[in-house]
Design an enzyme around this catalytic site. Structure first.
Site, PDB file in Angstrom:
ATOM      1  N   ASP A 342       0.700  -1.239  -0.154  1.00 52.84           N
ATOM      2  CA  ASP A 342      -0.142  -0.093   0.166  1.00 52.84           C
ATOM      3  C   ASP A 342       0.862   1.193  -0.177  1.00 52.84           C
ATOM      4  OD1 ASP A 342      -2.837   1.033   0.652  1.00 52.84           O
ATOM      5  OD2 ASP A 342      -1.822   2.051   2.088  1.00 52.84           O
ATOM      6  N   GLU A 371       1.463  -0.490  -4.948  1.00 48.67           N
ATOM      7  CA  GLU A 371       0.414   0.467  -5.294  1.00 48.67           C
ATOM      8  C   GLU A 371       1.224   1.905  -5.069  1.00 48.67           C
ATOM      9  OE1 GLU A 371      -3.612   2.566  -3.465  1.00 48.67           O
ATOM     10  OE2 GLU A 371      -1.863   2.569  -2.538  1.00 48.67           O
TER      11      GLU A 371
END
Ligand SMILES: [Ca+2]
Ligand SMILES: [Ca+2]
Length: 625
Positions: A342, A371
């Site tokens: 993330d 990400e």
């Protein structure tokens, strides 16, 4: 008698002090690890007091190297080496002051699994098709754990409140493993299940629960509202037994406000400090722009994502070791197959390379996709292994391919033009020259942070079929967002809670159960079948999973590309115009070669290439014969 009473209280005191907030991280470790270094962190009031002068460890193969103190006396760091010959077992570690033991704990070395790379930790590759879900919103397998008010700050679960926890859990996901296999899924990716012991937090004008899992408060515990650590292991083993892989969502950038790292930091510089709340500029360009200012880059790396997510200073060596060891610990402990990372573009770049390298060293088969939520192909590629000649090289194998997602959405949504519509896909794929291996990218039509794709394209089923065909036939690791197969819709208006609704049938007493064919409408079954048919074909298609790609210039809104290898050639033809189109095969001769016929994967009909005409607004996936 009196002496016995004193002794009794002494024992009681020891027990009580043991029951206080004492932790040792990592909670245990393993023999047979590639790295022989281990750093133990003891967290206990006063443990780092200088009077605690020494530490003793008496276990064959384990050698104390050094102890380290930090500015907060509630921490002590112990550096040890574990020789390759060390046997699994338990041993005492004693902290000594003035010749007396002031604290003693038992540490365990287990035996590293020999199944890594075979039945567990297999890696996620382009042969996989992953399904992204939010455990809180998918299915409730254990109503007894929905809210655990004695354990956690947020004491409620309420399905009538979109911002509250709804009670979904790991058992609920485990109960539907057959559903994933019916759909043709091979890997389950879910938002984090790590403990989020946070009260509801104000976001905009709403009080949000940490149901999504991105607010860690203890790295080493699964949030019991999703299941215990043992239940997480059980879930992963069950998934593996059904032939399904598991992807764990990891966050290095930040923690929740209530994490002990923020509440009682070992040193002030574990958290990036600002005189007042300062958010990041979110501009990934600041990381690679040759003209970027230090000011902008510093803000990007050190700004807090939101007020309740303290930003970690990943350049701190003790914190870095803590996080790297935790990443290794979680792979060995749980045995999942791949990582999704993330908020990658907000992290210290040296740190993320170090954690990736450490994981790869211990687990050669583990894979990672990151990400970066980048708006350009260059930016996407910058954060992974790429072909750029630049001073800093990232080492993550794959990106979450936002550029291709935006291009596929444009391909479905925009009228065809020189740089619009389906030409966006053509142009985006052409830029694959920048990636070391574009097959490692995770490709998708939408996710939990975006408007649902079916709404984005105006609930147009024809266009949806184009997108699903592209998703399952383009290079990379396709990812489906839960509910897409039953045409779940919505925009993030007013918040992302609208795109994170409960899967109908996941809760006992739901009025419909869309996990079953009977529970789905005709249209929903058409969507489910369209996906599953192609996904199941894809599982054994070498061309679609690992083959090469050849794309041709888009002509009259008709986009044709091929996936191929020595064994198989698949043609994907999409006519985004309103008019029927008859391809001139002399243009496509390089890939058509001696093929005469094509089998449509969905209808199973074989037709002759000669004279083939594709109607307007149609998309076909065809195996050439
Ligand atoms: Ca539950
Ligand atoms: Ca950061």
């Amino acid at each position: 008698m009196k002496k016995n009473i004193v002794l009794f209280f002494a024992i009681l005191f020891t027990v009580v002090s043991f029951a206080q907030d004492v932790s040792v991280y990592p909670t245990h470790w393993w023999t047979g690890m590639k790295s022989t270094q281990l750093q133990l962190m003891i967290r206990k009031v006063g443990i780092g007091n200088p009077a605690n002068k020494s530490v003793t460890i008496n276990y064959p193969g384990v050698k104390l190297l050094s102890i380290q103190r930090v500015e907060n006396p509630n921490y002590l760091f112990i550096n040890v080496s574990i020789q390759p010959s060390t046997k699994p077992g338990k041993f005492p570690v004693k902290v000594i002051a003035n010749g007396k033991t002031t604290y003693e704990f038992t540490y365990e070395l287990k035996s590293k699994s020999k199944q890594n790379g075979t039945t567990r930790v297999r890696g996620i590759t382009s042969t996989d098709f992953s399904y992204l879900l939010m455990p809180d919103r998918f299915a409730n397998g254990n109503p007894a754990n929905d809210a655990l008010p004695d354990l956690y700050r947020d004491k409620t679960a309420d399905r009538n409140n979109k911002f509250a926890r709804h009670g979904g859990d790991l058992k609920g996901v485990q109960d539907h493993l057959d559903y994933f296999n019916e759909l043709g899924i091979t890997a389950i990716w879910f938002t984090p299940v790590t403990e989020n012991d946070m009260p509801k937090m104000r976001e905009g004008s709403f009080d949000m629960a940490g149901y999504h899992g991105y607010w860690f408060t203890d790295h080493y515990n699964v949030d019991k509202r999703f299941g215990t650590n043992d239940e997480y292991k059980t879930f992963i083993n069950a998934a593996h037994q059904k032939g399904l892989k598991v992807i764990q969502d990891a966050i290095y950038n930040h923690i929740g406000l209530e994490h002990w790292i923020n509440r009682d930091p070992p040193a002030k510089d574990w958290i990036n400090q600002w005189p007042e709340f300062t958010g990041p500029n979110h501009r990934e360009e600041t990381m690679f722009d040759p003209y970027a200012s230090k000011f902008d880059k510093n803000n990007m790396v050190k700004g807090w994502f939101v007020k309740h997510l303290p930003d970690l200073n990943l350049a701190n060596p003790l914190l870095a070791t803590y996080l790297i060891q935790h990443a290794i610990w979680s792979v060995e402990e749980f045995g999942f197959d791949g990582f999704r990372i993330d908020t990658y573009k907000y992290c210290d770049e040296t740190f993320v390379n170090n954690v990736n390298a450490a994981l790869k060293s211990e687990f050669p088969t583990i894979t990672t996709f990151v990400e970066a939520w980048a708006n350009t192909v260059v930016a996407n590629a910058y954060f992974v292994d790429n072909n750029f000649k630049i001073p800093f090289k990232h080492n993550a194998p794959g990106a979450i391919d936002f550029s291709l997602c935006f291009a596929m959405q444009a391909g479905m949504n925009q009228p065809f033009g020189w740089t619009e519509g389906v030409n966006r896909i053509y142009m985006t794929l052409a830029q694959d020259i920048v990636y070391k291996n574009p097959l490692n990218n995770c490709i998708f039509l939408d996710n939990h942070d975006m408007d649902r794709v079916f709404s984005v394209i105006g609930e147009d089923w024809s266009k949806m079929k184009w997108g699903l065909n592209w998703l399952l036939t383009m290079r990379g690791i396709p990812q489906l967002y839960y509910g897409t197969e039953i045409l779940m819709k919505n925009f993030k208006n007013p918040t992302d809670a609208e795109v994170r609704l409960d899967f109908p049938g996941g809760w006992a007493g739901d009025s419909v159960n869309k996990f079953t064919r009977e529970g789905r409408s005709t249209k929903e079954n058409e969507a489910f079948d369209h996906i599953s048919k192609l996904a199941i074909f894809r599982k054994t298609s070498s061309a679609l999973t690992t083959g090469k790609t050849m794309q041709f210039i888009v002509r009259d809104g008709v986009y044709i590309y091929f996936r191929y290898d020595d064994r198989q050639t698949i043609m994907i033809i999409t006519n985004t115009s309103d008019r029927a189109y008859k391809p001139d095969w002399t243009i496509y001769q390089e890939r058509i070669g001696a093929f005469k016929n094509a089998r449509n994967i969905h209808s199973n009909k074989t037709i002759a290439l000669e004279g083939m005409e594709i109607p307007g607004k149609e998309s076909w996936v065809m195996e050439l014969k």
